[in-house]
Design a protein around this motif. Structure first.
Motif, PDB file in Angstrom:
ATOM      1  N   ASP A 133       3.725  56.172 -33.067  1.00 13.67           N
ATOM      2  CA  ASP A 133       4.910  56.739 -33.718  1.00 13.67           C
ATOM      3  C   ASP A 133       4.927  58.241 -33.441  1.00 13.67           C
ATOM      4  OD1 ASP A 133       6.789  57.832 -35.500  1.00 13.67           O
ATOM      5  OD2 ASP A 133       6.332  56.334 -37.037  1.00 13.67           O
ATOM      6  N   PRO A 134       5.984  58.757 -32.826  1.00 10.70           N
ATOM      7  CA  PRO A 134       6.036  60.187 -32.509  1.00 10.70           C
ATOM      8  C   PRO A 134       5.888  61.088 -33.740  1.00 10.70           C
ATOM      9  CG  PRO A 134       7.968  59.045 -31.628  1.00 10.70           C
ATOM     10  CD  PRO A 134       7.168  58.031 -32.378  1.00 10.70           C
ATOM     11  N   ARG A 135       6.265  60.585 -34.926  1.00  6.86           N
ATOM     12  CA  ARG A 135       6.155  61.393 -36.148  1.00  6.86           C
ATOM     13  C   ARG A 135       4.703  61.586 -36.587  1.00  6.86           C
ATOM     14  NH1 ARG A 135      10.395  57.601 -39.199  1.00  6.86           N
ATOM     15  NH2 ARG A 135       9.123  56.154 -38.012  1.00  6.86           N
ATOM     16  N   CYS A 136       3.782  60.823 -36.021  1.00  7.85           N
ATOM     17  CA  CYS A 136       2.372  60.899 -36.419  1.00  7.85           C
ATOM     18  C   CYS A 136       1.485  61.530 -35.357  1.00  7.85           C
ATOM     19  CB  CYS A 136       1.842  59.493 -36.729  1.00  7.85           C
ATOM     20  SG  CYS A 136       2.687  58.663 -38.075  1.00  7.85           S
ATOM     21  N   ARG A 137       2.065  62.018 -34.291  1.00  4.72           N
ATOM     22  CA  ARG A 137       1.282  62.564 -33.180  1.00  4.72           C
ATOM     23  C   ARG A 137       0.975  64.044 -33.355  1.00  4.72           C
ATOM     24  NH1 ARG A 137       4.948  60.084 -28.562  1.00  4.72           N
ATOM     25  NH2 ARG A 137       4.397  57.911 -28.863  1.00  4.72           N
ATOM     26  N   GLY A 138      -0.028  64.473 -32.608  1.00  2.81           N
ATOM     27  CA  GLY A 138      -0.363  65.879 -32.404  1.00  2.81           C
ATOM     28  C   GLY A 138      -0.308  66.799 -33.594  1.00  2.81           C
ATOM     29  N   TRP A 139       0.795  67.490 -33.756  1.00  2.35           N
ATOM     30  CA  TRP A 139       0.920  68.564 -34.739  1.00  2.35           C
ATOM     31  C   TRP A 139       1.174  68.044 -36.154  1.00  2.35           C
ATOM     32  CZ3 TRP A 139       5.420  68.190 -37.307  1.00  2.35           C
ATOM     33  CH2 TRP A 139       6.427  67.454 -36.698  1.00  2.35           C
ATOM     34  N   SER A 140       1.426  66.767 -36.317  1.00  3.93           N
ATOM     35  CA  SER A 140       1.824  66.237 -37.627  1.00  3.93           C
ATOM     36  C   SER A 140       0.730  66.436 -38.678  1.00  3.93           C
ATOM     37  CB  SER A 140       2.163  64.753 -37.520  1.00  3.93           C
ATOM     38  OG  SER A 140       0.981  63.995 -37.393  1.00  3.93           O
ATOM     39  N   ARG A 141       1.144  66.378 -39.926  1.00  2.43           N
ATOM     40  CA  ARG A 141       0.187  66.464 -41.031  1.00  2.43           C
ATOM     41  C   ARG A 141      -0.832  65.330 -40.992  1.00  2.43           C
ATOM     42  NH1 ARG A 141       3.897  67.560 -46.355  1.00  2.43           N
ATOM     43  NH2 ARG A 141       4.760  69.547 -45.695  1.00  2.43           N
ATOM     44  N   CYS A 142      -0.465  64.244 -40.366  1.00  4.90           N
ATOM     45  CA  CYS A 142      -1.352  63.076 -40.309  1.00  4.90           C
ATOM     46  C   CYS A 142      -2.723  63.428 -39.727  1.00  4.90           C
ATOM     47  CB  CYS A 142      -0.708  61.957 -39.499  1.00  4.90           C
ATOM     48  SG  CYS A 142       0.894  61.426 -40.135  1.00  4.90           S
ATOM     49  N   HIS A 143      -2.748  64.384 -38.795  1.00  2.00           N
ATOM     50  CA  HIS A 143      -4.010  64.745 -38.143  1.00  2.00           C
ATOM     51  C   HIS A 143      -4.860  65.690 -38.977  1.00  2.00           C
ATOM     52  CE1 HIS A 143      -3.510  62.669 -34.351  1.00  2.00           C
ATOM     53  NE2 HIS A 143      -2.220  62.853 -34.563  1.00  2.00           N
ATOM     54  N   ARG A 144      -4.315  66.181 -40.069  1.00  2.00           N
ATOM     55  CA  ARG A 144      -5.082  67.042 -40.973  1.00  2.00           C
ATOM     56  C   ARG A 144      -5.819  66.239 -42.029  1.00  2.00           C
ATOM     57  NH1 ARG A 144      -0.266  70.827 -42.479  1.00  2.00           N
ATOM     58  NH2 ARG A 144       0.644  70.855 -40.419  1.00  2.00           N
ATOM     59  N   SER A 145      -5.586  64.949 -42.038  1.00  2.00           N
ATOM     60  CA  SER A 145      -6.169  64.062 -43.038  1.00  2.00           C
ATOM     61  C   SER A 145      -7.522  63.535 -42.581  1.00  2.00           C
ATOM     62  CB  SER A 145      -5.225  62.872 -43.260  1.00  2.00           C
ATOM     63  OG  SER A 145      -5.824  61.921 -44.104  1.00  2.00           O
ATOM     64  N   ARG A 146      -8.345  63.180 -43.547  1.00  2.00           N
ATOM     65  CA  ARG A 146      -9.584  62.490 -43.183  1.00  2.00           C
ATOM     66  C   ARG A 146      -9.287  61.053 -42.789  1.00  2.00           C
ATOM     67  NH1 ARG A 146     -12.956  61.176 -48.721  1.00  2.00           N
ATOM     68  NH2 ARG A 146     -12.884  58.977 -48.238  1.00  2.00           N
ATOM     69  N   TRP A 147      -8.045  60.599 -43.020  1.00  2.00           N
ATOM     70  CA  TRP A 147      -7.568  59.265 -42.658  1.00  2.00           C
ATOM     71  C   TRP A 147      -6.635  59.420 -41.462  1.00  2.00           C
ATOM     72  CZ3 TRP A 147     -10.143  56.002 -45.739  1.00  2.00           C
ATOM     73  CH2 TRP A 147     -10.586  56.484 -46.965  1.00  2.00           C
TER      74      TRP A 147
END
Length: 159
Positions: A133-147
């Motif tokens: 999902d492009p909304r979850c790639r690279g710069w997204s907040r998703c990558h700042r999570s431990r999950w």
């Protein structure tokens, strides 16, 4: 004392939640509507459970949870006891992102569309948090999570 745990459960009646929650926490669970602060046992947890619209419509708020009770194993135990998926907010502060806790204890990040109504937040359109999902790639907040996106932590605490 932890101030508040806020969870959602997939399709379960509130009356079923209180005994399962008491089992999961190993504590007396007092419904908020009848909890008398002057007569409340020191080991009790006060909870409010109600129905809202949308997906994961059963909402659970636990107040004054003792610090020695860890949240993730507690919600995993509740999911197992109820045989239902449960949700909690993740660590990204993204209102669309939650952690889905399955009855087998596995935990994975998911997203929902969130709409505010007079009855509270309505969740819809569940989708996995994934690199596809492009909304979850690279710069997204998703990558700042431990999950991280696409992560599944198997059987964290279903035991």
């Amino acid at each position: 004392m932890t101030e508040l745990w806020n969870w959602r459960i997939d399709q379960v009646r509130p009356v079923e939640v209180y005994p399962a929650l008491a089992d999961a926490l190993g504590r007396v669970v007092m419904p908020l509507a009848v909890a008398d602060p002057l007569r409340l046992p020191a080991y009790a947890v006060v909870c409010d459970v109600w129905q809202a619209p949308g997906e994961f419509a059963t909402i659970v708020d636990c107040y004054g949870v003792p610090d020695e009770l860890p949240e993730l194993p507690s919600i995993a135990a509740l999911a197992r006891l109820l045989g239902r998926n449960c949700l909690l907010r993740d660590d990204t502060l993204d209102e669309t992102r939650h952690l889905l806790v399955a009855p087998d204890g596995s935990i994975r990040p998911v997203h929902f569309d969130v709409r505010e109504t007079d009855d509270g937040e309505v969740l819809s359109d569940r989708r996995l948090c994934t690199e596809a999902d492009p909304r979850c790639r690279g710069w997204s907040r998703c990558h700042r999570s431990r999950w991280a996106p696409d992560s599944v932590n198997p059987a964290l605490a279903a035991a």
